[in-house]
Design a protein around this motif. Structure first.
Motif, PDB file in Angstrom:
ATOM      1  N   GLU A   1      78.534  65.528  22.146  1.00 31.56           N
ATOM      2  CA  GLU A   1      79.108  66.876  22.225  1.00 31.56           C
ATOM      3  C   GLU A   1      80.358  67.055  21.376  1.00 31.56           C
ATOM      4  OE1 GLU A   1      78.217  69.767  23.922  1.00 31.56           O
ATOM      5  OE2 GLU A   1      76.322  68.848  24.503  1.00 31.56           O
ATOM      6  N   GLY A   2      80.713  66.042  20.585  1.00 31.88           N
ATOM      7  CA  GLY A   2      81.829  66.196  19.657  1.00 31.88           C
ATOM      8  C   GLY A   2      83.210  65.889  20.199  1.00 31.88           C
ATOM      9  N   CYS A   3      83.303  65.289  21.364  1.00 32.37           N
ATOM     10  CA  CYS A   3      84.617  64.892  21.885  1.00 32.37           C
ATOM     11  C   CYS A   3      85.134  63.685  21.101  1.00 32.37           C
ATOM     12  CB  CYS A   3      84.504  64.523  23.363  1.00 32.37           C
ATOM     13  SG  CYS A   3      84.052  65.908  24.421  1.00 32.37           S
ATOM     14  N   THR A   4      86.408  63.418  21.194  1.00 27.97           N
ATOM     15  CA  THR A   4      87.000  62.272  20.516  1.00 27.97           C
ATOM     16  C   THR A   4      86.875  61.031  21.384  1.00 27.97           C
ATOM     17  OG1 THR A   4      88.578  63.727  19.419  1.00 27.97           O
ATOM     18  CG2 THR A   4      89.115  61.385  19.467  1.00 27.97           C
TER      19      THR A   4
ATOM     20  N   CYS B   1      84.583  62.639  27.786  1.00 25.76           N
ATOM     21  CA  CYS B   1      83.954  63.883  28.251  1.00 25.76           C
ATOM     22  C   CYS B   1      82.698  63.655  29.091  1.00 25.76           C
ATOM     23  CB  CYS B   1      83.611  64.773  27.062  1.00 25.76           C
ATOM     24  SG  CYS B   1      85.072  65.325  26.165  1.00 25.76           S
ATOM     25  N   HIS B   2      81.814  62.764  28.620  1.00 27.12           N
ATOM     26  CA  HIS B   2      80.542  62.586  29.321  1.00 27.12           C
ATOM     27  C   HIS B   2      80.161  61.129  29.531  1.00 27.12           C
ATOM     28  CE1 HIS B   2      80.264  66.659  27.474  1.00 27.12           C
ATOM     29  NE2 HIS B   2      79.989  66.942  28.731  1.00 27.12           N
TER      30      HIS B   2
ATOM     31  N   ARG C   1      75.415  53.468  25.622  1.00 25.55           N
ATOM     32  CA  ARG C   1      75.222  54.158  26.908  1.00 25.55           C
ATOM     33  C   ARG C   1      75.225  55.645  26.633  1.00 25.55           C
ATOM     34  NH1 ARG C   1      79.589  53.967  31.762  1.00 25.55           N
ATOM     35  NH2 ARG C   1      79.262  56.114  32.352  1.00 25.55           N
ATOM     36  N   GLY C   2      74.278  56.343  27.221  1.00 21.69           N
ATOM     37  CA  GLY C   2      74.143  57.776  27.023  1.00 21.69           C
ATOM     38  C   GLY C   2      75.211  58.552  27.751  1.00 21.69           C
TER      39      GLY C   2
END
Length: 64
Positions: free
Chosen positions: A11-14, A28-29, A42-43
């Motif tokens: 998702e484009g987080c750093t 983030c995820h 890991r997804g």
């Protein structure tokens, strides 16, 4: 030397590196990436981090 994008492919987080680990992690995820290959370990991310070419000149390191 290795250089990878710090942008998570989910998702484009750093992503961040935790001292003492061999992984970059996404806050983030929860995706994780191998620090030596950039591969997703890991997804939810499925694609590796983008890899950059680097050059060394004396004591300087440059993105090519």
């Amino acid at each position: 030397y290795l250089a990878f994008s710090a942008v998570c492919t989910h998702e484009g987080c750093t992503v961040n590196h935790t001292k003492g680990s061999n992984e970059f992690s996404c806050p983030c995820h929860g995706a994780r990436f191998d620090t030596t290959t950039g591969d997703a370990t890991r997804g939810p991310a499925r694609r590796a981090l983008a890899k950059y070419t680097v050059t060394v000149s004396g004591s300087d390191i440059y993105l090519a």
